[in-house]
Design an enzyme around this catalytic site. Structure first.
Site, short mmCIF file in Angstrom:
data_model
loop_
_atom_site.label_atom_id
_atom_site.label_comp_id
_atom_site.label_asym_id
_atom_site.label_seq_id
_atom_site.Cartn_x
_atom_site.Cartn_y
_atom_site.Cartn_z
N ILE A 28 21.09 -13.95 49.98
CA ILE A 28 21.53 -12.65 49.45
C ILE A 28 21.69 -11.64 50.60
CG2 ILE A 28 21.07 -10.83 47.75
CD1 ILE A 28 21.36 -13.72 46.54
N THR A 29 22.93 -11.21 50.77
CA THR A 29 23.27 -10.28 51.86
C THR A 29 22.51 -8.96 51.71
OG1 THR A 29 25.46 -11.26 51.99
CG2 THR A 29 25.20 -9.08 52.99
N PRO A 80 18.26 -21.11 45.03
CA PRO A 80 18.11 -22.34 45.82
C PRO A 80 18.81 -23.54 45.18
CG PRO A 80 16.01 -21.18 45.68
CD PRO A 80 16.98 -20.43 44.80
N HIS A 137 52.50 -23.21 79.00
CA HIS A 137 52.44 -24.59 78.51
C HIS A 137 52.63 -24.60 77.00
CE1 HIS A 137 51.04 -25.61 82.44
NE2 HIS A 137 49.86 -25.02 82.30
N GLY A 179 24.30 -22.45 43.67
CA GLY A 179 25.19 -21.64 44.51
C GLY A 179 26.58 -21.64 43.91
N GLU A 204 30.70 -15.91 49.08
CA GLU A 204 31.59 -15.44 47.99
C GLU A 204 32.47 -16.57 47.45
OE1 GLU A 204 33.25 -11.61 47.67
OE2 GLU A 204 31.83 -10.75 49.07
N1 CAA Z 1 36.90 -13.34 35.06
C1 CAA Z 1 36.45 -13.27 33.76
N2 CAA Z 1 35.98 -14.34 33.07
C2 CAA Z 1 35.95 -15.53 33.72
C3 CAA Z 1 36.39 -15.68 35.04
C4 CAA Z 1 36.90 -14.53 35.71
N3 CAA Z 1 37.35 -14.60 36.96
N4 CAA Z 1 36.24 -16.97 35.41
C5 CAA Z 1 35.74 -17.62 34.35
N5 CAA Z 1 35.57 -16.74 33.33
C6 CAA Z 1 35.10 -17.05 31.97
C7 CAA Z 1 35.92 -18.21 31.40
O1 CAA Z 1 37.11 -17.76 30.76
C8 CAA Z 1 34.94 -18.80 30.40
O2 CAA Z 1 34.90 -17.98 29.24
P1 CAA Z 1 35.16 -18.58 27.78
O3 CAA Z 1 34.11 -19.66 27.60
O4 CAA Z 1 35.00 -17.40 26.89
O5 CAA Z 1 36.56 -19.13 27.83
C9 CAA Z 1 33.59 -18.63 31.09
O6 CAA Z 1 33.76 -17.54 32.01
C10 CAA Z 1 33.15 -19.88 31.84
O7 CAA Z 1 34.16 -20.18 32.79
P2 CAA Z 1 34.31 -21.60 33.47
O8 CAA Z 1 34.19 -22.67 32.42
O9 CAA Z 1 35.53 -21.60 34.32
O10 CAA Z 1 32.97 -21.68 34.35
P3 CAA Z 1 32.39 -22.80 35.30
O11 CAA Z 1 30.96 -23.00 34.99
O12 CAA Z 1 33.30 -24.00 35.31
O13 CAA Z 1 32.37 -22.13 36.76
C11 CAA Z 1 33.25 -21.31 38.85
C12 CAA Z 1 33.41 -21.49 37.32
C13 CAA Z 1 34.58 -20.74 39.28
C14 CAA Z 1 32.99 -22.59 39.58
C15 CAA Z 1 32.11 -20.30 39.14
O14 CAA Z 1 30.84 -20.88 38.87
C16 CAA Z 1 32.14 -19.76 40.55
O15 CAA Z 1 32.91 -18.85 40.86
N6 CAA Z 1 31.30 -20.30 41.47
C17 CAA Z 1 31.20 -19.76 42.83
C18 CAA Z 1 30.16 -18.69 42.87
C19 CAA Z 1 30.25 -17.83 44.08
O16 CAA Z 1 31.31 -17.37 44.48
N7 CAA Z 1 29.09 -17.53 44.65
C20 CAA Z 1 29.00 -16.61 45.75
C21 CAA Z 1 27.83 -15.74 45.54
S1 CAA Z 1 28.00 -14.13 46.22
C22 CAA Z 1 27.86 -14.26 47.89
O17 CAA Z 1 28.06 -15.27 48.47
C23 CAA Z 1 27.59 -13.01 48.62
C24 CAA Z 1 26.33 -12.91 49.32
O18 CAA Z 1 25.60 -11.95 49.17
C25 CAA Z 1 26.02 -13.95 50.33
#
Ligand code: CAA
Length: 391
Positions: A164-165, A135, A285, A138, A372
């Site tokens: 959560i799907t 909540p 058109h 996200g 996602e």
């Molecule tokens: N692969 C591997 N490692 C990764 C990575 C990746 N793609 N992205 C980041 N990391 C690592 C970074 O390298 C970093 O590691 P180090 O500290 O060792 O360098 C660490 O993870 C932290 O990374 P960030 O500082 O970039 O992290 P952040 O807190 O700034 O957040 C973000 C990054 C991209 C915003 C992330 O929080 C994000 O993707 N948010 C969106 C979440 C999302 O997609 N949610 C959907 C849920 S699922 C769904 O919707 C399906 C359902 O069932 C409905």
């Protein structure tokens, strides 16, 4: 200049790939399309369609062969996914979501964990969910609040998950929780939690704007005990497991958006030929045919971005694929929203009426810009990868 070396890229599908796509299209036409409207209206979980998809091998595409799955490539998944979502994205998401739920196990589970959790998915049409969102967390995954405390040979989980799907019907979920609540991203771990474990309570099946036949549930975890063996990877690996899983699944969601956009385009194009105003079909058109020309162009561009991201994942580009997954997800989601909105516009007043198909498609498309990772999060990932590339 592109950072990938496009050696060996071909747009020619093999005979097996063409057959797979035809199988998925026939399934979408025969089993999904006839039910899409009724299931949407009734917010009905499509258990019957899921069972048929499972029987035909259209689920769990990426479970490796050694655990009984078809072991298909991410690219092959593009061919199936576009057709299923073309049929109905609500039903398509219900069928495809096992890929996300089981992604952490496929990518990071031990051999024993893969055998225990993946093989049953192939044997029967059971569902697996991905328990990341909360909540209050996200987009900002690292701020999630669910905790997992080690007690002897068990972990005890407490917290709540939402959006959560399939969670309301899932056999198990990969749950992300803090093993070190002060550790930020590095304090997060991933667990497999059977959904019938005492303390797991489904709180609501969310009543959504679109993709209404996909179950999207909220649930609570209260003193939920799981064996320590259910930890995927090591303590503290959870954030990276979640990110790498999303890198691998976002092209699959993006191609779903392509399927929805393709369906809207087909309806709009057919209607533009049939509907007459000022004594000519509205396709004559320029105001209409330019909209349809843009739809076709942007759908094709979206499809190609999805195929490219999938190809990179299959070729083992690893972290370099992060950028391309987000390119695909951002562009295809926004394209689906634009195309379906324009399709409603082509239909005019009729487009706004439920009796016509494009109204549902526009509602369904919106979710691609949210789940996602929102379109804004995809831009954030793209910007990070452009300025501070990790690959
Ligand atoms: N692969 C591997 N490692 C990764 C990575 C990746 N793609 N992205 C980041 N990391 C690592 C970074 O390298 C970093 O590691 P180090 O500290 O060792 O360098 C660490 O993870 C932290 O990374 P960030 O500082 O970039 O992290 P952040 O807190 O700034 O957040 C973000 C990054 C991209 C915003 C992330 O929080 C994000 O993707 N948010 C969106 C979440 C999302 O997609 N949610 C959907 C849920 S699922 C769904 O919707 C399906 C359902 O069932 C409905």
């Amino acid at each position: 200049m592109s950072t990938i070396e496009a050696t060996g890229v071909s747009f020619a599908l093999t005979d097996e790939q063409k057959a797979l796509r035809e199988l998925a299209r026939a399934f979408a036409e025969k089993e999904i399309r006839p039910k899409e409207r009724e299931y949407d209206e009734q917010m009905r979980h499509p258990a019957d369609v899921i069972a048929k998809a499972h029987e035909l091998g259209l689920m769990n595409l990426h479970v490796p062969e050694e655990y009984g799955g078809p072991g298909l490539s991410v690219f092959d998944g593009m061919l199936v996914g576009e057709e299923l979502y073309w049929g109905c994205s609500g039903i398509g998401t219900s069928i495809s979501a096992n890929g996300l739920g089981s992604g952490p196990v496929i990518g990071f589970g031990s051999d024993e964990q893969k055998r225990k959790w993946l093989s049953p998915l192939v044997e029967e049409p059971i569902l697996a969910s991905f328990g990341l969102s909360e909540p209050g967390a996200g987009s900002d995954v690292a701020s999630l609040k669910t905790t997992a405390v080690r007690e002897g040979d068990e972990y005890v989980l407490n917290g709540s998950k939402t959006f959560i799907t399939n969670a309301g019907y899932a056999a198990w979920a990969t749950i992300f929780a803090k093993t070190d609540p002060r550790g930020g991203a590095k304090g997060m771990s991933c667990f497999v939690v059977p959904m019938d474990t005492p303390g797991v309570t489904i709180e609501s099946h969310l009543d959504k704007m679109g993709q209404r036949s996909t179950d999207t549930s909220a649930f609570a975890l209260q003193d939920v005990r799981v064996p320590a063996d259910n930890l995927i990877g090591a303590e503290g690996d959870g954030f990276k497991i979640a990110m790498a899983t999303l890198d691998a699944t976002r092209p699959g969601t993006a191609i779903g958006a392509v399927g929805v956009a393709q369906a809207a385009f087909e309806h709009a194009k057919a209607y533009a030929v049939e509907r007459v105003t000022f004594d000519v079909p509205i396709a004559m058109h320029q105001g209409v045919n330019f909209m349809i020309a843009d739809m076709a162009t942007e759908i094709e561009a979206s499809r190609l971005l999805c195929w490219q991201a999938a190809w990179m994942l299959d070729e083992g580009y690893g972290r370099k694929a992060t950028l391309y997954s987000s390119f695909a997800k951002r562009f295809a989601a926004d394209t689906a929203m634009k195309v379906t909105t324009d399709a409603v516009q082509v239909f005019g007043g009729y487009g706004y009426i439920k009796e016509y198909p494009v109204e549902k498609l526009m509602r369904d498309a919106k979710l691609f810009q949210i789940y996602e990772g929102t379109s804004q999060i995809q831009r954030l990932v793209i910007a990070k990868e452009l300025f501070l590339p990790k690959g």
